[in-house]
Design a protein around this motif. Structure first.
Motif, PDB file in Angstrom:
ATOM      1  N   VAL A 287     -34.829 -36.739  15.457  1.00 38.61           N
ATOM      2  CA  VAL A 287     -35.779 -35.648  15.720  1.00 38.61           C
ATOM      3  C   VAL A 287     -35.495 -34.474  14.789  1.00 38.61           C
ATOM      4  CG1 VAL A 287     -36.444 -33.877  17.412  1.00 38.61           C
ATOM      5  CG2 VAL A 287     -36.308 -36.269  18.106  1.00 38.61           C
ATOM      6  N   MET A 288     -34.231 -34.097  14.664  1.00 40.84           N
ATOM      7  CA  MET A 288     -33.885 -32.966  13.809  1.00 40.84           C
ATOM      8  C   MET A 288     -34.137 -33.282  12.332  1.00 40.84           C
ATOM      9  SD  MET A 288     -33.320 -30.998  16.214  1.00 40.84           S
ATOM     10  CE  MET A 288     -32.835 -29.478  15.495  1.00 40.84           C
ATOM     11  N   LEU A 289     -33.914 -34.526  11.934  1.00 43.28           N
ATOM     12  CA  LEU A 289     -34.196 -34.944  10.555  1.00 43.28           C
ATOM     13  C   LEU A 289     -35.691 -34.841  10.262  1.00 43.28           C
ATOM     14  CD1 LEU A 289     -33.348 -36.266   7.844  1.00 43.28           C
ATOM     15  CD2 LEU A 289     -33.734 -38.465   8.953  1.00 43.28           C
ATOM     16  N   VAL A 290     -36.512 -35.353  11.160  1.00 45.08           N
ATOM     17  CA  VAL A 290     -37.965 -35.304  10.965  1.00 45.08           C
ATOM     18  C   VAL A 290     -38.439 -33.851  10.882  1.00 45.08           C
ATOM     19  CG1 VAL A 290     -40.180 -35.785  12.090  1.00 45.08           C
ATOM     20  CG2 VAL A 290     -38.433 -37.566  11.962  1.00 45.08           C
ATOM     21  N   LEU A 291     -37.933 -32.999  11.767  1.00 46.71           N
ATOM     22  CA  LEU A 291     -38.345 -31.590  11.743  1.00 46.71           C
ATOM     23  C   LEU A 291     -37.949 -30.914  10.429  1.00 46.71           C
ATOM     24  CD1 LEU A 291     -37.503 -30.520  15.393  1.00 46.71           C
ATOM     25  CD2 LEU A 291     -39.774 -30.896  14.410  1.00 46.71           C
ATOM     26  N   SER A 292     -36.752 -31.196   9.952  1.00 45.60           N
ATOM     27  CA  SER A 292     -36.309 -30.593   8.688  1.00 45.60           C
ATOM     28  C   SER A 292     -37.119 -31.098   7.504  1.00 45.60           C
ATOM     29  CB  SER A 292     -34.826 -30.877   8.455  1.00 45.60           C
ATOM     30  OG  SER A 292     -34.041 -30.132   9.337  1.00 45.60           O
ATOM     31  N   LEU A 293     -37.283 -32.423   7.418  1.00 44.24           N
ATOM     32  CA  LEU A 293     -38.025 -32.981   6.289  1.00 44.24           C
ATOM     33  C   LEU A 293     -39.484 -32.537   6.303  1.00 44.24           C
ATOM     34  CD1 LEU A 293     -36.534 -36.579   6.052  1.00 44.24           C
ATOM     35  CD2 LEU A 293     -36.037 -34.586   4.610  1.00 44.24           C
ATOM     36  N   GLN A 294     -40.068 -32.439   7.491  1.00 45.87           N
ATOM     37  CA  GLN A 294     -41.448 -31.963   7.606  1.00 45.87           C
ATOM     38  C   GLN A 294     -41.554 -30.528   7.093  1.00 45.87           C
ATOM     39  OE1 GLN A 294     -42.541 -30.988  11.564  1.00 45.87           O
ATOM     40  NE2 GLN A 294     -44.713 -30.845  11.135  1.00 45.87           N
ATOM     41  N   ASP A 295     -40.634 -29.687   7.496  1.00 41.65           N
ATOM     42  CA  ASP A 295     -40.656 -28.290   7.072  1.00 41.65           C
ATOM     43  C   ASP A 295     -40.415 -28.173   5.567  1.00 41.65           C
ATOM     44  OD1 ASP A 295     -40.978 -25.552   7.762  1.00 41.65           O
ATOM     45  OD2 ASP A 295     -38.813 -25.276   7.604  1.00 41.65           O
ATOM     46  N   MET A 296     -39.436 -28.931   5.070  1.00 41.78           N
ATOM     47  CA  MET A 296     -39.145 -28.889   3.636  1.00 41.78           C
ATOM     48  C   MET A 296     -40.338 -29.377   2.818  1.00 41.78           C
ATOM     49  SD  MET A 296     -35.213 -30.281   3.680  1.00 41.78           S
ATOM     50  CE  MET A 296     -35.413 -31.049   2.107  1.00 41.78           C
ATOM     51  N   ALA A 297     -40.935 -30.486   3.237  1.00 39.64           N
ATOM     52  CA  ALA A 297     -42.077 -31.047   2.496  1.00 39.64           C
ATOM     53  C   ALA A 297     -43.238 -30.067   2.477  1.00 39.64           C
ATOM     54  CB  ALA A 297     -42.501 -32.376   3.110  1.00 39.64           C
TER      55      ALA A 297
ATOM     56  N   LYS B 176     -35.157 -22.404  11.385  1.00 40.26           N
ATOM     57  CA  LYS B 176     -36.522 -22.844  11.082  1.00 40.26           C
ATOM     58  C   LYS B 176     -37.537 -21.784  11.506  1.00 40.26           C
ATOM     59  CE  LYS B 176     -37.806 -27.045  11.876  1.00 40.26           C
ATOM     60  NZ  LYS B 176     -38.547 -27.087  10.636  1.00 40.26           N
ATOM     61  N   TYR B 177     -37.323 -21.175  12.647  1.00 40.58           N
ATOM     62  CA  TYR B 177     -38.238 -20.129  13.128  1.00 40.58           C
ATOM     63  C   TYR B 177     -38.212 -18.937  12.171  1.00 40.58           C
ATOM     64  CZ  TYR B 177     -40.718 -17.225  16.539  1.00 40.58           C
ATOM     65  OH  TYR B 177     -41.639 -16.429  17.175  1.00 40.58           O
ATOM     66  N   THR B 178     -37.009 -18.552  11.749  1.00 40.06           N
ATOM     67  CA  THR B 178     -36.873 -17.429  10.819  1.00 40.06           C
ATOM     68  C   THR B 178     -37.551 -17.736   9.490  1.00 40.06           C
ATOM     69  OG1 THR B 178     -34.812 -16.748  11.874  1.00 40.06           O
ATOM     70  CG2 THR B 178     -35.203 -15.938   9.636  1.00 40.06           C
ATOM     71  N   VAL B 179     -37.343 -18.940   8.973  1.00 35.37           N
ATOM     72  CA  VAL B 179     -37.974 -19.337   7.706  1.00 35.37           C
ATOM     73  C   VAL B 179     -39.497 -19.308   7.856  1.00 35.37           C
ATOM     74  CG1 VAL B 179     -38.347 -21.278   6.119  1.00 35.37           C
ATOM     75  CG2 VAL B 179     -36.024 -20.636   6.804  1.00 35.37           C
ATOM     76  N   ALA B 180     -40.006 -19.818   8.979  1.00 36.32           N
ATOM     77  CA  ALA B 180     -41.457 -19.821   9.198  1.00 36.32           C
ATOM     78  C   ALA B 180     -42.006 -18.402   9.250  1.00 36.32           C
ATOM     79  CB  ALA B 180     -41.795 -20.569  10.485  1.00 36.32           C
ATOM     80  N   VAL B 181     -41.309 -17.525   9.943  1.00 41.59           N
ATOM     81  CA  VAL B 181     -41.763 -16.132  10.037  1.00 41.59           C
ATOM     82  C   VAL B 181     -41.697 -15.461   8.667  1.00 41.59           C
ATOM     83  CG1 VAL B 181     -41.189 -13.859  10.986  1.00 41.59           C
ATOM     84  CG2 VAL B 181     -41.236 -15.864  12.485  1.00 41.59           C
ATOM     85  N   LEU B 182     -40.591 -15.638   7.968  1.00 39.08           N
ATOM     86  CA  LEU B 182     -40.451 -15.031   6.637  1.00 39.08           C
ATOM     87  C   LEU B 182     -41.541 -15.508   5.686  1.00 39.08           C
ATOM     88  CD1 LEU B 182     -36.581 -15.077   6.127  1.00 39.08           C
ATOM     89  CD2 LEU B 182     -38.046 -13.067   6.411  1.00 39.08           C
ATOM     90  N   CYS B 183     -41.823 -16.813   5.726  1.00 39.01           N
ATOM     91  CA  CYS B 183     -42.849 -17.353   4.824  1.00 39.01           C
ATOM     92  C   CYS B 183     -44.249 -16.940   5.235  1.00 39.01           C
ATOM     93  CB  CYS B 183     -42.737 -18.873   4.743  1.00 39.01           C
ATOM     94  SG  CYS B 183     -41.305 -19.400   3.783  1.00 39.01           S
ATOM     95  N   THR B 184     -44.437 -16.588   6.495  1.00 36.50           N
ATOM     96  CA  THR B 184     -45.728 -16.080   6.947  1.00 36.50           C
ATOM     97  C   THR B 184     -45.891 -14.622   6.528  1.00 36.50           C
ATOM     98  OG1 THR B 184     -45.756 -17.593   8.815  1.00 36.50           O
ATOM     99  CG2 THR B 184     -47.185 -15.659   8.973  1.00 36.50           C
ATOM    100  N   VAL B 185     -44.841 -13.844   6.699  1.00 36.09           N
ATOM    101  CA  VAL B 185     -44.884 -12.417   6.359  1.00 36.09           C
ATOM    102  C   VAL B 185     -44.844 -12.211   4.842  1.00 36.09           C
ATOM    103  CG1 VAL B 185     -43.640 -10.221   6.601  1.00 36.09           C
ATOM    104  CG2 VAL B 185     -43.864 -11.746   8.559  1.00 36.09           C
TER     105      VAL B 185
ATOM    106  N   CYS C  98     -33.742 -23.370  -2.148  1.00 31.53           N
ATOM    107  CA  CYS C  98     -32.457 -24.068  -2.238  1.00 31.53           C
ATOM    108  C   CYS C  98     -31.539 -23.711  -1.066  1.00 31.53           C
ATOM    109  CB  CYS C  98     -31.773 -23.741  -3.563  1.00 31.53           C
ATOM    110  SG  CYS C  98     -32.585 -24.517  -4.976  1.00 31.53           S
ATOM    111  N   ALA C  99     -31.449 -22.426  -0.740  1.00 30.02           N
ATOM    112  CA  ALA C  99     -30.596 -22.013   0.378  1.00 30.02           C
ATOM    113  C   ALA C  99     -31.088 -22.607   1.688  1.00 30.02           C
ATOM    114  CB  ALA C  99     -30.560 -20.485   0.463  1.00 30.02           C
ATOM    115  N   THR C 100     -32.402 -22.580   1.894  1.00 28.45           N
ATOM    116  CA  THR C 100     -32.979 -23.128   3.125  1.00 28.45           C
ATOM    117  C   THR C 100     -32.716 -24.624   3.222  1.00 28.45           C
ATOM    118  OG1 THR C 100     -34.703 -21.430   3.143  1.00 28.45           O
ATOM    119  CG2 THR C 100     -35.124 -23.425   4.419  1.00 28.45           C
ATOM    120  N   CYS C 101     -32.968 -25.351   2.160  1.00 24.05           N
ATOM    121  CA  CYS C 101     -32.784 -26.806   2.175  1.00 24.05           C
ATOM    122  C   CYS C 101     -31.316 -27.186   2.336  1.00 24.05           C
ATOM    123  CB  CYS C 101     -33.394 -27.434   0.928  1.00 24.05           C
ATOM    124  SG  CYS C 101     -35.199 -27.293   0.891  1.00 24.05           S
TER     125      CYS C 101
END
Length: 167
Positions: free
Chosen positions: A44-54, A113-122, A134-137
């Motif tokens: 589950v965690m792998l899928v969530l990470s790869l989905q977010d990265m992709a 992941k929540y922080t990255v999503a918020v940062l990328c939205t803002v 690179c740091a996120t991945c």
């Protein structure tokens, strides 16, 4: 601003957090577990990470290499800090010691992941910056490696292989 961020978070995100917290709390207790269930949380965690990265950075180049490196480091760390599982009462079962580590990892990766999503939205331009990607991945890779390493540590490996890997 924080109130706006939380208010605009889709309900499925909070449902996912509840499910992951439930799984993390369940992992805090000793118990006999089927081997196949050991893979649920890491997958589950792998899928969530790869989905977010992709979706944010793509699955190529330096971010992917750093994710792989982070995953390797996380797996080695998990192998060192977790104890092996004992065989269970039936084939395909193991006695897994309870640990709060999965819950801590779940909360950490959710927060990341929540922080990255918020940062990328803002600030959408962050998703195009190589350093941020690179740091996120790399961070996602470490988290995924810790989950996978803990699960692998529970596999009933032959004693010789277990000794060789632990060195």
């Amino acid at each position: 601003m924080l109130q706006q961020i939380v208010a605009h978070t889709p309900i499925h995100v909070w449902l996912l957090l509840a499910f992951l917290a439930w799984r993390g709390i369940a992992a805090s207790r000793d118990g006999e577990v089927p081997l196949r269930r050991l893979a649920v949380l890491p997958v589950v965690m792998l899928v969530l990470s790869l989905q977010d990265m992709a979706g944010r950075f793509g699955l190529h180049g330096l971010p992917l290499v750093l994710w792989l490196a982070g995953a390797g480091i996380g797996m080695l760390a998990a192998w060192r800090i977790t104890s092996p599982a004992a065989p269970g009462s039936a084939p395909g079962m193991v006695l897994q010691r309870g640990s709060w580590l999965p819950l801590a990892l779940i909360m950490a990766i959710f927060a990341a992941k929540y922080t990255v999503a918020v940062l990328c939205t803002v600030r959408p331009e962050l998703a195009t910056q190589t350093g941020f990607a690179c740091a996120t991945c790399a961070l996602y890779g470490v988290f995924n490696g810790l989950f996978a390493g803990r699960a692998l540590r529970c596999l009933p490996l032959p004693r010789a292989l277990r000794t060789a890997v632990s060195r």
